[in-house]
Design a protein around this motif. Structure first.
Motif, PDB file in Angstrom:
ATOM      1  N   ILE A 188       0.844  -1.207   0.000  1.00 13.41           N
ATOM      2  CA  ILE A 188       0.000   0.000   0.000  1.00 13.41           C
ATOM      3  C   ILE A 188       0.874   1.251   0.000  1.00 13.41           C
ATOM      4  CG2 ILE A 188      -1.639   1.339   1.377  1.00 13.41           C
ATOM      5  CD1 ILE A 188      -2.756  -1.418   2.334  1.00 13.41           C
ATOM      6  N   ALA A 189       1.901   1.248   0.846  1.00 16.36           N
ATOM      7  CA  ALA A 189       2.810   2.395   0.888  1.00 16.36           C
ATOM      8  C   ALA A 189       3.463   2.626  -0.471  1.00 16.36           C
ATOM      9  CB  ALA A 189       3.874   2.168   1.966  1.00 16.36           C
ATOM     10  N   ARG A 190       3.851   1.545  -1.128  1.00 14.24           N
ATOM     11  CA  ARG A 190       4.458   1.652  -2.458  1.00 14.24           C
ATOM     12  C   ARG A 190       3.472   2.232  -3.474  1.00 14.24           C
ATOM     13  NH1 ARG A 190       5.900  -3.980  -4.991  1.00 14.24           N
ATOM     14  NH2 ARG A 190       3.622  -4.076  -4.803  1.00 14.24           N
ATOM     15  N   ALA A 191       2.212   1.808  -3.400  1.00 10.31           N
ATOM     16  CA  ALA A 191       1.207   2.293  -4.353  1.00 10.31           C
ATOM     17  C   ALA A 191       0.948   3.782  -4.205  1.00 10.31           C
ATOM     18  CB  ALA A 191      -0.096   1.510  -4.165  1.00 10.31           C
ATOM     19  N   PHE A 192       0.997   4.277  -2.965  1.00 10.90           N
ATOM     20  CA  PHE A 192       0.643   5.676  -2.697  1.00 10.90           C
ATOM     21  C   PHE A 192       1.837   6.629  -2.715  1.00 10.90           C
ATOM     22  CE2 PHE A 192      -3.224   3.717  -1.085  1.00 10.90           C
ATOM     23  CZ  PHE A 192      -4.196   4.654  -1.370  1.00 10.90           C
ATOM     24  N   VAL A 193       3.062   6.111  -2.698  1.00 11.42           N
ATOM     25  CA  VAL A 193       4.226   6.978  -2.473  1.00 11.42           C
ATOM     26  C   VAL A 193       4.397   8.051  -3.539  1.00 11.42           C
ATOM     27  CG1 VAL A 193       5.933   5.536  -3.686  1.00 11.42           C
ATOM     28  CG2 VAL A 193       6.649   6.952  -1.713  1.00 11.42           C
ATOM     29  N   SER A 194       3.998   7.767  -4.770  1.00 11.32           N
ATOM     30  CA  SER A 194       4.176   8.745  -5.851  1.00 11.32           C
ATOM     31  C   SER A 194       2.933   9.608  -6.063  1.00 11.32           C
ATOM     32  CB  SER A 194       4.554   8.031  -7.153  1.00 11.32           C
ATOM     33  OG  SER A 194       3.557   7.095  -7.512  1.00 11.32           O
ATOM     34  N   ARG A 195       1.959   9.477  -5.161  1.00  6.98           N
ATOM     35  CA  ARG A 195       0.715  10.255  -5.219  1.00  6.98           C
ATOM     36  C   ARG A 195       0.030  10.162  -6.588  1.00  6.98           C
ATOM     37  NH1 ARG A 195       0.755  14.175  -1.114  1.00  6.98           N
ATOM     38  NH2 ARG A 195       1.751  13.196   0.693  1.00  6.98           N
ATOM     39  N   PRO A 196      -0.268   8.949  -7.049  1.00 11.40           N
ATOM     40  CA  PRO A 196      -0.944   8.808  -8.349  1.00 11.40           C
ATOM     41  C   PRO A 196      -2.388   9.257  -8.266  1.00 11.40           C
ATOM     42  CG  PRO A 196      -0.830   6.698  -7.251  1.00 11.40           C
ATOM     43  CD  PRO A 196      -0.057   7.648  -6.387  1.00 11.40           C
ATOM     44  N   LYS A 197      -2.980   9.516  -9.419  1.00 15.18           N
ATOM     45  CA  LYS A 197      -4.388   9.890  -9.461  1.00 15.18           C
ATOM     46  C   LYS A 197      -5.286   8.716  -9.095  1.00 15.18           C
ATOM     47  CE  LYS A 197      -4.284  13.566 -13.006  1.00 15.18           C
ATOM     48  NZ  LYS A 197      -2.839  13.606 -13.262  1.00 15.18           N
ATOM     49  N   ILE A 198      -4.854   7.494  -9.486  1.00 13.89           N
ATOM     50  CA  ILE A 198      -5.695   6.301  -9.341  1.00 13.89           C
ATOM     51  C   ILE A 198      -4.897   5.177  -8.691  1.00 13.89           C
ATOM     52  CG2 ILE A 198      -7.097   4.591 -10.568  1.00 13.89           C
ATOM     53  CD1 ILE A 198      -7.033   6.673 -12.948  1.00 13.89           C
ATOM     54  N   ILE A 199      -5.540   4.474  -7.750  1.00  9.26           N
ATOM     55  CA  ILE A 199      -4.981   3.248  -7.180  1.00  9.26           C
ATOM     56  C   ILE A 199      -5.894   2.099  -7.593  1.00  9.26           C
ATOM     57  CG2 ILE A 199      -4.361   1.982  -5.092  1.00  9.26           C
ATOM     58  CD1 ILE A 199      -2.593   4.378  -5.419  1.00  9.26           C
ATOM     59  N   PHE A 200      -5.327   1.100  -8.270  1.00  8.77           N
ATOM     60  CA  PHE A 200      -6.049  -0.123  -8.587  1.00  8.77           C
ATOM     61  C   PHE A 200      -5.616  -1.212  -7.605  1.00  8.77           C
ATOM     62  CE2 PHE A 200      -6.121   1.776 -12.941  1.00  8.77           C
ATOM     63  CZ  PHE A 200      -7.504   1.791 -13.117  1.00  8.77           C
ATOM     64  N   ALA A 201      -6.568  -1.854  -6.942  1.00 10.29           N
ATOM     65  CA  ALA A 201      -6.264  -2.917  -5.989  1.00 10.29           C
ATOM     66  C   ALA A 201      -7.029  -4.174  -6.388  1.00 10.29           C
ATOM     67  CB  ALA A 201      -6.640  -2.484  -4.579  1.00 10.29           C
ATOM     68  N   ASP A 202      -6.299  -5.200  -6.829  1.00  9.94           N
ATOM     69  CA  ASP A 202      -6.928  -6.431  -7.314  1.00  9.94           C
ATOM     70  C   ASP A 202      -6.896  -7.489  -6.220  1.00  9.94           C
ATOM     71  OD1 ASP A 202      -8.059  -8.396  -8.811  1.00  9.94           O
ATOM     72  OD2 ASP A 202      -6.468  -8.504 -10.310  1.00  9.94           O
ATOM     73  N   GLU A 203      -8.049  -7.765  -5.607  1.00  8.97           N
ATOM     74  CA  GLU A 203      -8.180  -8.712  -4.495  1.00  8.97           C
ATOM     75  C   GLU A 203      -7.108  -8.457  -3.429  1.00  8.97           C
ATOM     76  OE1 GLU A 203     -10.576 -10.733  -3.995  1.00  8.97           O
ATOM     77  OE2 GLU A 203     -11.438 -11.364  -5.898  1.00  8.97           O
ATOM     78  N   PRO A 204      -7.013  -7.236  -2.908  1.00  6.80           N
ATOM     79  CA  PRO A 204      -5.913  -6.882  -1.998  1.00  6.80           C
ATOM     80  C   PRO A 204      -5.925  -7.622  -0.659  1.00  6.80           C
ATOM     81  CG  PRO A 204      -7.580  -5.173  -1.979  1.00  6.80           C
ATOM     82  CD  PRO A 204      -7.955  -6.124  -3.088  1.00  6.80           C
ATOM     83  N   THR A 205      -7.064  -8.222  -0.311  1.00  4.93           N
ATOM     84  CA  THR A 205      -7.155  -8.953   0.956  1.00  4.93           C
ATOM     85  C   THR A 205      -7.303 -10.453   0.740  1.00  4.93           C
ATOM     86  OG1 THR A 205      -9.563  -8.694   1.075  1.00  4.93           O
ATOM     87  CG2 THR A 205      -8.229  -6.947   2.047  1.00  4.93           C
ATOM     88  N   GLY A 206      -7.103 -10.907  -0.476  1.00  2.13           N
ATOM     89  CA  GLY A 206      -7.338 -12.308  -0.820  1.00  2.13           C
ATOM     90  C   GLY A 206      -6.491 -13.292  -0.047  1.00  2.13           C
ATOM     91  N   ASN A 207      -5.300 -12.886   0.414  1.00  3.82           N
ATOM     92  CA  ASN A 207      -4.406 -13.786   1.149  1.00  3.82           C
ATOM     93  C   ASN A 207      -4.383 -13.499   2.648  1.00  3.82           C
ATOM     94  OD1 ASN A 207      -3.665 -15.096  -1.210  1.00  3.82           O
ATOM     95  ND2 ASN A 207      -1.871 -13.818  -1.558  1.00  3.82           N
ATOM     96  N   LEU A 208      -5.359 -12.716   3.130  1.00  7.42           N
ATOM     97  CA  LEU A 208      -5.332 -12.273   4.520  1.00  7.42           C
ATOM     98  C   LEU A 208      -6.547 -12.789   5.286  1.00  7.42           C
ATOM     99  CD1 LEU A 208      -4.379  -8.535   3.841  1.00  7.42           C
ATOM    100  CD2 LEU A 208      -2.815 -10.437   4.313  1.00  7.42           C
ATOM    101  N   ASP A 209      -6.392 -12.927   6.621  1.00  5.16           N
ATOM    102  CA  ASP A 209      -7.541 -13.309   7.436  1.00  5.16           C
ATOM    103  C   ASP A 209      -8.475 -12.106   7.581  1.00  5.16           C
ATOM    104  OD1 ASP A 209      -6.715 -11.635   9.705  1.00  5.16           O
ATOM    105  OD2 ASP A 209      -5.255 -13.195  10.184  1.00  5.16           O
ATOM    106  N   SER A 210      -9.663 -12.332   8.157  1.00  4.09           N
ATOM    107  CA  SER A 210     -10.692 -11.290   8.183  1.00  4.09           C
ATOM    108  C   SER A 210     -10.263 -10.068   8.984  1.00  4.09           C
ATOM    109  CB  SER A 210     -11.998 -11.857   8.736  1.00  4.09           C
ATOM    110  OG  SER A 210     -11.805 -12.385  10.033  1.00  4.09           O
ATOM    111  N   ARG A 211      -9.595 -10.273  10.109  1.00  5.12           N
ATOM    112  CA  ARG A 211      -9.182  -9.136  10.929  1.00  5.12           C
ATOM    113  C   ARG A 211      -8.128  -8.293  10.203  1.00  5.12           C
ATOM    114  NH1 ARG A 211      -6.445  -9.386  17.000  1.00  5.12           N
ATOM    115  NH2 ARG A 211      -6.047  -7.138  17.174  1.00  5.12           N
ATOM    116  N   THR A 212      -7.128  -8.959   9.628  1.00  6.01           N
ATOM    117  CA  THR A 212      -6.085  -8.240   8.906  1.00  6.01           C
ATOM    118  C   THR A 212      -6.657  -7.573   7.656  1.00  6.01           C
ATOM    119  OG1 THR A 212      -4.490  -9.883   9.691  1.00  6.01           O
ATOM    120  CG2 THR A 212      -3.767  -8.429   7.920  1.00  6.01           C
ATOM    121  N   SER A 213      -7.631  -8.220   7.032  1.00  2.00           N
ATOM    122  CA  SER A 213      -8.271  -7.635   5.852  1.00  2.00           C
ATOM    123  C   SER A 213      -8.917  -6.298   6.196  1.00  2.00           C
ATOM    124  CB  SER A 213      -9.344  -8.585   5.302  1.00  2.00           C
ATOM    125  OG  SER A 213      -8.758  -9.770   4.816  1.00  2.00           O
ATOM    126  N   ARG A 214      -9.590  -6.272   7.330  1.00  2.00           N
ATOM    127  CA  ARG A 214     -10.241  -5.029   7.753  1.00  2.00           C
ATOM    128  C   ARG A 214      -9.207  -3.936   8.038  1.00  2.00           C
ATOM    129  NH1 ARG A 214     -15.192  -3.435   9.468  1.00  2.00           N
ATOM    130  NH2 ARG A 214     -15.251  -1.654  10.880  1.00  2.00           N
TER     131      ARG A 214
END
Length: 246
Positions: free
Chosen positions: A154-180
């Motif tokens: 997430i930090a890498r995606a936002f570091v250059s302050r892009p106009k758009i962030i695309f996140a493809d199943e960003p919580t797919g490998n995480l448990d429910s608490r970490t996903s939240r």
């Protein structure tokens, strides 16, 4: 004017004599600063739609415009330059370089923008602190949990302050608490920097974090609604950041 406009986009894959329709005919627009979820089951066409909007695949038919630019027929070189300036990605599998530290991974997009090393490091440190990884900056991916690796992503995606962030199943490998936790961070940062966040997921609980849900079924938009009671996200305070690092 909308930040992203998709007009009559169709995608057909050919396998021998068989045609597989991934997207039938999709038209939609996404506003600047919108937190948008593209929801659908496996094979619904949701990731294909994201890939086309991000220039990773070309549509069989239709038009795409982003920030006033018609990107439909961009070459690979044009897309590469456009993505460097305007787009950030968060991936399900994190896609961190295993030999690099968290700081070095986060700083990578700034390398392609020609930012000097001192500035890159400064910005990477600031972003890692913002996602609650102030004590993990020198760690490599294998020394971090899945949730911590996704925070680096997430930090890498936002570091250059892009106009758009695309996140493809960003919580797919995480448990429910970490996903939240991950969704709270990602949505909170998008709101803080007034960036457009587009999340692809099959999980209706993740969709609740969005302002708007576009449901895809068999390659078509089945439902498109704005969620006025979307999750309220607050910035992490120092105590929460320390807890996240534990």
């Amino acid at each position: 004017m909308s930040l992203i406009q998709v007009q009559g986009v169709r995608k057909v894959y050919r396998m021998d004599d068989e045609k597989i329709v991934a997207l039938g005919s999709v038209s939609l627009s996404i506003e600047e600063g919108e937190i948008c979820c593209i929801l659908g089951t496996s094979g619904s066409g949701k990731s294909t739609l994201l890939n086309i909007m991000a220039g990773l695949e070309k549509p069989s038919r239709g038009r795409i415009s982003i920030a006033g630019a018609d990107v439909t027929h961009f070459s690979e070189k044009q897309w590469a330059l456009f993505r460097q300036r305007n787009i950030g990605f968060v991936f399900q599998s994190y896609n961190l370089l295993p030999t690099l530290t968290a700081i070095e991974n986060v700083a990578m997009p700034l390398v392609f923008r020609g930012v000097n090393k001192g500035k890159r490091t400064q910005e990477a440190i600031r972003m890692l602190r913002a996602v609650g990884l102030g004590s993990r900056m020198s760690h490599k991916p294998t020394q971090m949990s899945g949730g911590q690796q996704q925070r680096v992503g997430i930090a890498r995606a936002f570091v250059s302050r892009p106009k758009i962030i695309f996140a493809d199943e960003p919580t797919g490998n995480l448990d429910s608490r970490t996903s939240r936790e991950v969704m709270n961070i990602m949505v909170g940062m998008a709101r803080r920097y007034q960036e457009t966040l587009i999340v692809v997921t099959h999980d209706r609980d993740i969709a609740k974090f969005a302002d708007r849900v576009i449901e895809i079924h068999d390659g078509y938009v089945k439902h498109d609604s704005r969620l006025w009671e979307a999750q309220v996200v607050t910035e992490q305070n120092p105590a929460e950041e320390r807890k996240a690092e534990a």
